[in-house]
Design a protein around this motif. Sequence first.
Motif, PDB file in Angstrom:
ATOM      1  N   LEU A   1      -1.960  33.272 -10.466  1.00 50.99           N
ATOM      2  CA  LEU A   1      -2.426  31.923 -10.141  1.00 50.99           C
ATOM      3  C   LEU A   1      -1.410  31.152  -9.301  1.00 50.99           C
ATOM      4  O   LEU A   1      -1.756  30.109  -8.729  1.00 50.99           O
ATOM      5  CB  LEU A   1      -2.698  31.147 -11.435  1.00 50.99           C
ATOM      6  N   GLY A   2      -0.211  31.642  -9.237  1.00 50.82           N
ATOM      7  CA  GLY A   2       0.819  30.912  -8.504  1.00 50.82           C
ATOM      8  C   GLY A   2       1.270  29.670  -9.241  1.00 50.82           C
ATOM      9  O   GLY A   2       1.532  28.633  -8.636  1.00 50.82           O
ATOM     10  N   ALA A   3       1.309  29.764 -10.573  1.00 49.44           N
ATOM     11  CA  ALA A   3       1.715  28.621 -11.387  1.00 49.44           C
ATOM     12  C   ALA A   3       3.134  28.203 -11.027  1.00 49.44           C
ATOM     13  O   ALA A   3       4.003  29.050 -10.799  1.00 49.44           O
ATOM     14  CB  ALA A   3       1.632  28.967 -12.872  1.00 49.44           C
ATOM     15  N   PRO A   4       3.423  26.895 -10.962  1.00 50.79           N
ATOM     16  CA  PRO A   4       4.752  26.431 -10.568  1.00 50.79           C
ATOM     17  C   PRO A   4       5.802  26.802 -11.599  1.00 50.79           C
ATOM     18  O   PRO A   4       5.549  26.823 -12.806  1.00 50.79           O
ATOM     19  CB  PRO A   4       4.580  24.905 -10.478  1.00 50.79           C
ATOM     20  N   ASP A   5       6.995  27.131 -11.117  1.00 52.50           N
ATOM     21  CA  ASP A   5       8.112  27.433 -12.001  1.00 52.50           C
ATOM     22  C   ASP A   5       9.328  26.656 -11.526  1.00 52.50           C
ATOM     23  O   ASP A   5       9.285  25.950 -10.532  1.00 52.50           O
ATOM     24  CB  ASP A   5       8.397  28.938 -12.036  1.00 52.50           C
ATOM     25  N   GLY A   6      10.419  26.789 -12.238  1.00 51.08           N
ATOM     26  CA  GLY A   6      11.617  26.048 -11.899  1.00 51.08           C
ATOM     27  C   GLY A   6      11.650  24.716 -12.629  1.00 51.08           C
ATOM     28  O   GLY A   6      10.773  24.388 -13.441  1.00 51.08           O
ATOM     29  N   SER A   7      12.682  23.913 -12.333  1.00 51.22           N
ATOM     30  CA  SER A   7      12.817  22.612 -12.978  1.00 51.22           C
ATOM     31  C   SER A   7      11.749  21.650 -12.473  1.00 51.22           C
ATOM     32  O   SER A   7      11.093  21.890 -11.457  1.00 51.22           O
ATOM     33  CB  SER A   7      14.206  22.029 -12.704  1.00 51.22           C
ATOM     34  N   LEU A   8      11.599  20.542 -13.188  1.00 55.02           N
ATOM     35  CA  LEU A   8      10.594  19.548 -12.809  1.00 55.02           C
ATOM     36  C   LEU A   8      10.906  18.945 -11.443  1.00 55.02           C
ATOM     37  O   LEU A   8       9.997  18.679 -10.646  1.00 55.02           O
ATOM     38  CB  LEU A   8      10.532  18.450 -13.879  1.00 55.02           C
ATOM     39  N   LEU A   9      12.196  18.745 -11.144  1.00 55.84           N
ATOM     40  CA  LEU A   9      12.579  18.201  -9.849  1.00 55.84           C
ATOM     41  C   LEU A   9      12.239  19.176  -8.721  1.00 55.84           C
ATOM     42  O   LEU A   9      11.735  18.770  -7.664  1.00 55.84           O
ATOM     43  CB  LEU A   9      14.073  17.878  -9.842  1.00 55.84           C
ATOM     44  N   GLU A  10      12.513  20.464  -8.946  1.00 61.32           N
ATOM     45  CA  GLU A  10      12.176  21.470  -7.930  1.00 61.32           C
ATOM     46  C   GLU A  10      10.660  21.537  -7.712  1.00 61.32           C
ATOM     47  O   GLU A  10      10.199  21.653  -6.570  1.00 61.32           O
ATOM     48  CB  GLU A  10      12.710  22.832  -8.363  1.00 61.32           C
ATOM     49  N   GLN A  11       9.890  21.435  -8.781  1.00 62.75           N
ATOM     50  CA  GLN A  11       8.446  21.429  -8.647  1.00 62.75           C
ATOM     51  C   GLN A  11       7.975  20.189  -7.883  1.00 62.75           C
ATOM     52  O   GLN A  11       7.044  20.261  -7.085  1.00 62.75           O
ATOM     53  CB  GLN A  11       7.786  21.467 -10.031  1.00 62.75           C
TER      54      GLN A  11
ATOM     55  N   PHE B   1       0.829  -1.205   0.000  1.00 65.37           N
ATOM     56  CA  PHE B   1       0.000   0.000   0.000  1.00 65.37           C
ATOM     57  C   PHE B   1       0.867   1.259   0.000  1.00 65.37           C
ATOM     58  O   PHE B   1       0.624   2.198  -0.768  1.00 65.37           O
ATOM     59  CB  PHE B   1      -0.923  -0.010   1.227  1.00 65.37           C
ATOM     60  N   LEU B   2       1.884   1.296   0.838  1.00 61.53           N
ATOM     61  CA  LEU B   2       2.749   2.477   0.918  1.00 61.53           C
ATOM     62  C   LEU B   2       3.532   2.684  -0.384  1.00 61.53           C
ATOM     63  O   LEU B   2       3.663   3.814  -0.868  1.00 61.53           O
ATOM     64  CB  LEU B   2       3.709   2.341   2.101  1.00 61.53           C
ATOM     65  N   ALA B   3       4.052   1.590  -0.958  1.00 65.46           N
ATOM     66  CA  ALA B   3       4.805   1.714  -2.211  1.00 65.46           C
ATOM     67  C   ALA B   3       3.895   2.187  -3.346  1.00 65.46           C
ATOM     68  O   ALA B   3       4.276   3.047  -4.155  1.00 65.46           O
ATOM     69  CB  ALA B   3       5.446   0.371  -2.569  1.00 65.46           C
ATOM     70  N   THR B   4       2.692   1.634  -3.406  1.00 70.67           N
ATOM     71  CA  THR B   4       1.753   2.047  -4.457  1.00 70.67           C
ATOM     72  C   THR B   4       1.312   3.487  -4.266  1.00 70.67           C
ATOM     73  O   THR B   4       1.130   4.230  -5.241  1.00 70.67           O
ATOM     74  CB  THR B   4       0.530   1.118  -4.455  1.00 70.67           C
ATOM     75  N   LEU B   5       1.148   3.901  -3.016  1.00 72.61           N
ATOM     76  CA  LEU B   5       0.750   5.282  -2.744  1.00 72.61           C
ATOM     77  C   LEU B   5       1.818   6.262  -3.225  1.00 72.61           C
ATOM     78  O   LEU B   5       1.494   7.295  -3.839  1.00 72.61           O
ATOM     79  CB  LEU B   5       0.503   5.457  -1.246  1.00 72.61           C
ATOM     80  N   TRP B   6       3.088   5.955  -2.963  1.00 77.24           N
ATOM     81  CA  TRP B   6       4.165   6.841  -3.438  1.00 77.24           C
ATOM     82  C   TRP B   6       4.187   6.901  -4.963  1.00 77.24           C
ATOM     83  O   TRP B   6       4.320   7.981  -5.554  1.00 77.24           O
ATOM     84  CB  TRP B   6       5.520   6.339  -2.927  1.00 77.24           C
ATOM     85  N   ALA B   7       4.037   5.753  -5.625  1.00 77.35           N
ATOM     86  CA  ALA B   7       4.024   5.745  -7.091  1.00 77.35           C
ATOM     87  C   ALA B   7       2.831   6.531  -7.626  1.00 77.35           C
ATOM     88  O   ALA B   7       2.951   7.268  -8.621  1.00 77.35           O
ATOM     89  CB  ALA B   7       3.981   4.301  -7.604  1.00 77.35           C
ATOM     90  N   ALA B   8       1.682   6.408  -6.975  1.00 77.05           N
ATOM     91  CA  ALA B   8       0.495   7.127  -7.425  1.00 77.05           C
ATOM     92  C   ALA B   8       0.657   8.629  -7.260  1.00 77.05           C
ATOM     93  O   ALA B   8       0.260   9.413  -8.128  1.00 77.05           O
ATOM     94  CB  ALA B   8      -0.726   6.637  -6.652  1.00 77.05           C
ATOM     95  N   ILE B   9       1.259   9.053  -6.140  1.00 80.15           N
ATOM     96  CA  ILE B   9       1.492  10.479  -5.915  1.00 80.15           C
ATOM     97  C   ILE B   9       2.448  11.036  -6.974  1.00 80.15           C
ATOM     98  O   ILE B   9       2.253  12.144  -7.492  1.00 80.15           O
ATOM     99  CB  ILE B   9       2.041  10.706  -4.495  1.00 80.15           C
ATOM    100  N   THR B  10       3.461  10.258  -7.321  1.00 77.75           N
ATOM    101  CA  THR B  10       4.417  10.702  -8.335  1.00 77.75           C
ATOM    102  C   THR B  10       3.756  10.816  -9.705  1.00 77.75           C
ATOM    103  O   THR B  10       3.947  11.802 -10.427  1.00 77.75           O
ATOM    104  CB  THR B  10       5.599   9.732  -8.405  1.00 77.75           C
ATOM    105  N   LEU B  11       2.969   9.812 -10.079  1.00 76.92           N
ATOM    106  CA  LEU B  11       2.266   9.873 -11.354  1.00 76.92           C
ATOM    107  C   LEU B  11       1.249  11.006 -11.366  1.00 76.92           C
ATOM    108  O   LEU B  11       1.038  11.653 -12.402  1.00 76.92           O
ATOM    109  CB  LEU B  11       1.562   8.540 -11.634  1.00 76.92           C
ATOM    110  N   ASN B  12       0.637  11.257 -10.224  1.00 83.12           N
ATOM    111  CA  ASN B  12      -0.324  12.348 -10.129  1.00 83.12           C
ATOM    112  C   ASN B  12       0.341  13.697 -10.350  1.00 83.12           C
ATOM    113  O   ASN B  12      -0.294  14.645 -10.824  1.00 83.12           O
ATOM    114  CB  ASN B  12      -0.988  12.319  -8.748  1.00 83.12           C
ATOM    115  N   PHE B  13       1.623  13.783 -10.022  1.00 86.81           N
ATOM    116  CA  PHE B  13       2.373  15.012 -10.281  1.00 86.81           C
ATOM    117  C   PHE B  13       2.772  15.122 -11.752  1.00 86.81           C
ATOM    118  O   PHE B  13       2.714  16.195 -12.355  1.00 86.81           O
ATOM    119  CB  PHE B  13       3.621  15.044  -9.391  1.00 86.81           C
TER     120      PHE B  13
END
Length: 329
Positions: free
Chosen positions: A60-70, A11-23
Amino acid sequence: MRYFARRIGFFLATLWAAITLNFVIPRMQPGDPAEVMVQKLAGKDTQLNPAAVEAMRAMLGAPDGSLLEQYVAYLQALARGDFGLSYTYYPYPVTEVIGQAVPWTLVLVGVTQVLAFVIGVTLGAYAAWRRNTRFDGIVTLGSTFVGTLPSFWIALLLLFGFGYVLGWFPTAGGYSTATPGWNAGFIADAAYHSVLPAVALLVTAPIGWILGMRNTMVMNLGEDYIRLARAKGLPDRVVALRYAARNALLPSVTGFAIALGGVLGGSILVETIFDYPGMGRLMGEAIGNRDFPLLQTLLLFIIVGVLVANLIADLLYGVLDPRARKAES
């Protein structure tokens, strides 16, 4: 204990993967939400002003910077419970926008899912027990035919027939004249508005439960323990409910838990057709407006709901069926 520990770890591993894909997934969508909003304000035929787009992006506060920083900023915001501001409903926070839509979806889709499960497993179990009879043929063939009908097409038929032609039910919205609140007038008005969307969902929702329960129970009826129960002279009611149906119900527990976990997603097409103020319509608006904070939060709620429901189902499965724990060990 090993069975439960492994399930929690998955569950924890899948949750982390889901959060990453959601980003990642929303940021793969083409288009810029700031450009969409400026275009709406200026008009379709007006040329976009780059300065106005940059100003809108900053507002709107749109995210900026590199993908890793976001990504790091995204995880930090999640840890604080900060989901940002909705682009569509600016300047309202995403949590406030979702909080207004969740009760509508929980009542509409949650109630219909529970009713669909109860109706489906009951009809499926009885059809299996009365297999090769007229009742079994009607239920099986009828379910197969109805299952091919899309829910949005059924919703359009109901809206046209009972909303516009007969005028028996409202054609849009979740309520009309009543003042929102926990009072009898508002509850009755909301229930009146939810009749057509609920029926549109209930027509096809039990089909999977009917066919799945019937097929599983038919296989169980051929097992040795069913023959032994009949040889002991147990009544048909006891054999059907306590032996065949009880064991056939176990595979449906996981499916029902996942269905309940997905309730937060609502039904995009049905809620959009009836202009119902639920999570499904909200997700449609978020997709159309490139509302990344709202879309990410909606997807996150759905994913977490499904994962938590699946975890609960796995834990319950280990409690209800000792064979699962023995197989794990």
